[in-house]
Write an enzyme that holds these catalytic residues in place. Structure first.
Site, short mmCIF file in Angstrom:
data_model
loop_
_atom_site.label_atom_id
_atom_site.label_comp_id
_atom_site.label_asym_id
_atom_site.label_seq_id
_atom_site.Cartn_x
_atom_site.Cartn_y
_atom_site.Cartn_z
N LYS A 35 6.82 -44.42 27.80
CA LYS A 35 7.59 -43.86 28.93
C LYS A 35 6.69 -43.74 30.16
CE LYS A 35 11.04 -40.89 26.75
NZ LYS A 35 11.53 -39.54 26.55
N THR A 84 14.07 -28.68 24.21
CA THR A 84 14.26 -27.47 23.40
C THR A 84 15.47 -27.72 22.49
OG1 THR A 84 15.52 -26.54 25.27
CG2 THR A 84 13.24 -25.82 25.02
N PHE A 153 19.73 -27.01 36.83
CA PHE A 153 21.18 -27.06 36.67
C PHE A 153 21.75 -28.46 36.86
CE2 PHE A 153 20.08 -22.76 38.04
CZ PHE A 153 20.67 -22.01 37.04
N LEU A 154 20.88 -29.48 36.87
CA LEU A 154 21.37 -30.83 37.14
C LEU A 154 22.28 -31.33 36.02
CD1 LEU A 154 19.73 -32.98 35.16
CD2 LEU A 154 17.92 -32.62 36.83
N ARG A 155 23.20 -32.23 36.42
CA ARG A 155 24.08 -32.89 35.45
C ARG A 155 23.57 -34.31 35.24
NH1 ARG A 155 29.18 -32.36 39.11
NH2 ARG A 155 27.45 -32.58 40.57
N LEU A 251 37.92 -27.53 34.12
CA LEU A 251 39.15 -27.12 33.45
C LEU A 251 39.90 -28.34 32.91
CD1 LEU A 251 40.43 -24.34 35.91
CD2 LEU A 251 39.43 -24.02 33.63
N ALA A 253 41.07 -30.60 30.19
CA ALA A 253 41.25 -30.57 28.73
C ALA A 253 41.10 -31.98 28.17
CB ALA A 253 42.63 -30.02 28.40
N GLY A 254 40.93 -32.07 26.86
CA GLY A 254 40.81 -33.37 26.22
C GLY A 254 39.98 -33.31 24.97
N CYS A 261 23.31 -30.55 26.09
CA CYS A 261 23.08 -29.17 26.52
C CYS A 261 24.15 -28.15 26.15
CB CYS A 261 22.81 -29.17 28.01
SG CYS A 261 21.20 -29.94 28.33
N1 LIG Z 1 19.27 -33.30 30.18
C1 LIG Z 1 19.80 -32.49 31.05
O1 LIG Z 1 20.77 -32.83 31.72
C2 LIG Z 1 19.25 -31.11 31.27
C3 LIG Z 1 18.30 -30.57 30.41
N2 LIG Z 1 17.83 -29.30 30.62
C4 LIG Z 1 16.81 -28.75 29.75
O2 LIG Z 1 15.54 -29.34 30.10
C5 LIG Z 1 14.74 -29.51 28.94
C6 LIG Z 1 14.34 -30.97 28.80
O3 LIG Z 1 15.51 -31.73 28.57
P1 LIG Z 1 15.52 -33.33 28.70
O4 LIG Z 1 14.73 -33.72 29.89
O5 LIG Z 1 16.93 -33.74 28.58
O6 LIG Z 1 14.71 -33.74 27.37
P2 LIG Z 1 14.11 -35.16 27.01
O7 LIG Z 1 13.98 -35.18 25.54
O8 LIG Z 1 14.84 -36.24 27.73
O9 LIG Z 1 12.64 -35.11 27.66
C7 LIG Z 1 11.59 -34.33 27.17
C8 LIG Z 1 10.30 -35.16 27.29
O10 LIG Z 1 9.18 -34.36 26.96
C9 LIG Z 1 8.22 -35.16 26.27
N3 LIG Z 1 7.34 -34.26 25.53
C10 LIG Z 1 7.60 -33.56 24.40
N4 LIG Z 1 6.54 -32.80 24.07
C11 LIG Z 1 5.59 -33.00 25.01
C12 LIG Z 1 4.29 -32.48 25.23
N5 LIG Z 1 3.75 -31.58 24.41
N6 LIG Z 1 3.61 -32.90 26.31
C13 LIG Z 1 4.13 -33.81 27.16
N7 LIG Z 1 5.37 -34.34 27.01
C14 LIG Z 1 6.09 -33.93 25.95
C15 LIG Z 1 9.08 -36.06 25.39
O11 LIG Z 1 8.38 -37.21 24.99
C16 LIG Z 1 10.26 -36.36 26.33
O12 LIG Z 1 10.05 -37.54 27.08
C17 LIG Z 1 15.56 -28.96 27.76
O13 LIG Z 1 15.21 -27.60 27.57
C18 LIG Z 1 16.99 -29.05 28.26
O14 LIG Z 1 17.83 -28.10 27.66
C19 LIG Z 1 18.23 -28.54 31.69
C20 LIG Z 1 19.15 -29.05 32.59
C21 LIG Z 1 19.73 -30.37 32.45
O1 LIG Z 2 21.92 -27.70 31.01
C1 LIG Z 2 22.22 -28.85 31.11
O2 LIG Z 2 21.67 -29.76 30.52
C2 LIG Z 2 23.32 -29.29 32.01
O3 LIG Z 2 24.55 -29.25 31.24
C3 LIG Z 2 25.71 -29.68 31.96
O4 LIG Z 2 25.55 -31.01 32.43
P1 LIG Z 2 25.81 -32.30 31.52
O5 LIG Z 2 25.71 -31.92 30.08
O6 LIG Z 2 24.93 -33.35 32.07
O7 LIG Z 2 27.29 -32.78 31.79
P2 LIG Z 2 28.66 -32.15 32.32
O8 LIG Z 2 29.10 -32.93 33.48
O9 LIG Z 2 28.57 -30.70 32.48
O10 LIG Z 2 29.63 -32.49 31.10
C4 LIG Z 2 29.39 -31.95 29.81
C5 LIG Z 2 30.53 -32.32 28.87
O11 LIG Z 2 31.70 -31.58 29.20
C6 LIG Z 2 32.83 -32.45 29.30
N1 LIG Z 2 33.77 -31.86 30.26
C7 LIG Z 2 33.35 -31.54 31.52
C8 LIG Z 2 34.22 -30.96 32.41
C9 LIG Z 2 35.54 -30.67 32.01
O12 LIG Z 2 36.37 -30.13 32.76
N2 LIG Z 2 35.92 -31.00 30.75
C10 LIG Z 2 35.06 -31.58 29.85
O13 LIG Z 2 35.44 -31.85 28.69
C11 LIG Z 2 32.23 -33.78 29.74
O14 LIG Z 2 33.10 -34.85 29.42
C12 LIG Z 2 30.95 -33.80 28.94
O15 LIG Z 2 31.21 -34.24 27.62
C13 LIG Z 2 25.89 -28.77 33.18
O16 LIG Z 2 27.01 -29.22 33.93
C14 LIG Z 2 24.64 -28.79 34.06
O17 LIG Z 2 24.81 -27.86 35.13
C15 LIG Z 2 23.44 -28.37 33.21
O18 LIG Z 2 22.25 -28.43 33.96
#
Ligand SMILES: NC(=O)C1=CN([C@@H]2O[C@H](COP(=O)(O)OP(=O)(O)OC[C@H]3O[C@@H](n4cnc5c(N)ncnc54)[C@H](O)[C@@H]3O)[C@@H](O)[C@H]2O)C=CC1
Ligand SMILES: O=C(O)[C@H]1O[C@H](OP(=O)(O)OP(=O)(O)OC[C@H]2O[C@@H](n3ccc(=O)[nH]c3=O)[C@H](O)[C@@H]2O)[C@H](O)[C@@H](O)[C@@H]1O
Length: 421
Positions: A35, A84, A153-155, A251, A253-254, A261
């Site tokens: 990566k 996590t 809070f990104l999606r 809101l 449904a489906g 997350c």
């Molecule tokens: N994916 C999302 O949309 C969002 C995720 N979060 C939170 O952010 C956190 C990360 O999520 P993602 O980015 O989706 O996970 P991810 O699994 O895509 O990325 C985590 C990365 O950390 C690396 N890693 C693991 N242990 C490590 C270490 N000791 N040192 C250096 N690198 C290491 C992994 O190889 C991996 O590339 C989680 O707690 C998640 O809940 C929060 C908001 C949005």
């Molecule tokens: O903590 C996180 O990782 C993220 O989780 C969600 O983001 P994400 O999981 O990327 O996607 P969403 O767009 O929220 O959709 C989540 C799921 O809900 C479903 N959904 C969404 C909206 C809705 O009205 N109904 C519904 O079934 C979507 O189809 C999808 O399966 C939150 O929207 C982000 O703000 C947050 O940062």
């Protein structure tokens, strides 16, 4: 500012690229050497709109990636962005956060000047105070490190846009200087800043995801009743969402919510509440309703066409939502499993996620287009809100019978005959 980002996944890479765009010098520390190499070569290992352009601009200039924690010692801020994932009991597995904290501590032994360690991963309330800060301190042998918690809070699919244009920036800290340094890193982003303590910041993230998930399960429960009454839940929720106290978002449904997350964060909050001696009845129901929705679709299909054995069913959409190749907790997974269990043949199509789903279900047909999946199908289930599905119309005529069940309200074709949800 010099920023180290530990973990170069969805959140870490987007965070790193966006901080570079804001003018900072960013080092991503990523244990996966492949990566890291891809990032340095300007190739995003994930699909995110706008990310390739940011990497093309900053990789090798203001943004570098590597497996070594050395850059942490040179940084003003080190953001922890590792995963996590859920443990077997639903609680958050914090082993990666602990490992990253240890490595950051060791690196900071060599550091000079002021450092702030910022947790961006979604972690249970109390983690920064009780796990990250002591672990970093024990390994750095320093007492002058600052700590902050800055939830993300990104999606997925809209991550760059969400990072640069957030509704708010939440900064939890136990000392003013650390919080101020994190706030300064966001200079150039126009959004209200919420300053609070570390544990409150952690809870704001869990509560936000839990409330959004609750809205979806609420809409699904109301939708199931609407279905019995023969009325359109989308019309109903449109009327409900016009109240500014409710808001029209989340809101729909489906098929229910998927992704990496919502399911894991609600489960972790349930586990946390139970551990504290509470009965999180509402949150348990949110998960329960969500778990049932996908199989309701399969049952609706059975009610419609009877025994599914030997029937060919097109599944449109495999990603957990549109604009991503991520299939974690995708609603298509239990639906395909349910169809296969009933002896149906599945023809699946997704613009981005087929390769990922092939690892889960290697034995089903993967079509090159929606039309190919629909050709000769006895029924179709729409599982993902991909915009390209919204224009499907004549393609449904390729089916043996035009039976389409929408798990996402996305189709706009005329003559919705046989199309239901
Ligand atoms: N994916 C999302 O949309 C969002 C995720 N979060 C939170 O952010 C956190 C990360 O999520 P993602 O980015 O989706 O996970 P991810 O699994 O895509 O990325 C985590 C990365 O950390 C690396 N890693 C693991 N242990 C490590 C270490 N000791 N040192 C250096 N690198 C290491 C992994 O190889 C991996 O590339 C989680 O707690 C998640 O809940 C929060 C908001 C949005
Ligand atoms: O903590 C996180 O990782 C993220 O989780 C969600 O983001 P994400 O999981 O990327 O996607 P969403 O767009 O929220 O959709 C989540 C799921 O809900 C479903 N959904 C969404 C909206 C809705 O009205 N109904 C519904 O079934 C979507 O189809 C999808 O399966 C939150 O929207 C982000 O703000 C947050 O940062």
């Amino acid at each position: 500012m010099r920023i180290a980002v530990v973990g170069g996944g969805y959140v870490g890479l987007v965070t790193g690229a966006c901080f570079a765009e804001l003018g900072h010098t960013v080092d991503i520390v990523e244990i996966d050497a492949g990566k890291a190499a891809a990032i340095n070569a300007g190739r995003a290992p994930i699909h995110e709109r706008g990310l390739d352009a940011l990497l093309a601009k900053h990789a090798g200039v203001r943004l570098r990636a590597g497996t070594d924690y050395g850059p942490v010692a040179l940084s003003d801020l080190a953001f922890i962005c590792v995963g996590t994932p859920p443990a077997a009991d639903g609680s958050a597995d914090l082993s990666m956060v602990a490992a990253a904290s240890r490595s950051i501590g060791e690196a900071l032994r060599e550091g000079k000047g002021a450092h702030t360690v910022v947790v961006k991963s979604t972690v249970p309330p109390g983690t920064t105070e009780n796990l990250v800060a002591p672990t970093v301190g024990n390994h750095s042998h320093r007492a002058d490190t600052g700590f902050a918690m800055n939830p993300e809070f990104l999606r997925e699919g809209r991550a760059v846009e969400d990072f640069l244009h957030p509704d708010r920036i939440v900064i939890g800290s136990r000392d003013g200087r650390s919080g101020d340094t994190v706030a300064a890193a966001y200079t150039g982003v126009s959004a209200p800043v919420v300053r609070c303590g570390l544990t409150a910041a952690e809870m704001i993230k869990y509560a936000s995801n839990a409330l959004l998930a609750t809205k979806i399960s609420f809409a699904n429960e109301v939708g199931n009743v609407c279905k019995r009454l023969g009325i359109d839940v989308y019309e109903v929720m449109q009327g409900v969402g016009m109240d500014h106290r409710v808001s029209p978002h989340f809101l729909d449904a489906g098929a229910g919510f998927g992704g990496s997350c919502f399911p894991k964060d609600v489960a972790a909050l349930v586990s946390l509440a139970e551990g504290l001696g509470e009965e999180p009845a509402l949150l348990r129901s949110v998960l329960d309703v969500n778990d049932r929705q996908p199989l309701r679709m399969v049952r609706m299909l059975e009610e419609r066409i009877g025994d599914l054995a030997g029937k060919r069913v097109a599944v449109l959409g495999l990603a957990f939502k549109d604009n991503t190749d991520d299939i974690r907790e995708a609603r298509a997974v239990p639906v395909i499993a349910g169809l296969l269990q009933r002896g149906a043949a599945v023809a699946a199509y997704d613009p981005l996620a087929a390769a990922s789903m092939r690892r889960v279900f290697p034995g089903i047909d993967y079509a090159a287009s929606a039309a190919d999946a629909l050709r000769g199908a006895d029924a179709c289930l729409v599982m993902t809100e991909w915009p390209e599905f919204s224009t499907l119309n004549g393609e449904f005529d390729l089916m043996n019978s035009r039976i389409v069940i929408e798990g996402r309200r996305i189709l706009s074709c005329d003559g919705k005959e046989g199309i239901c949800w």
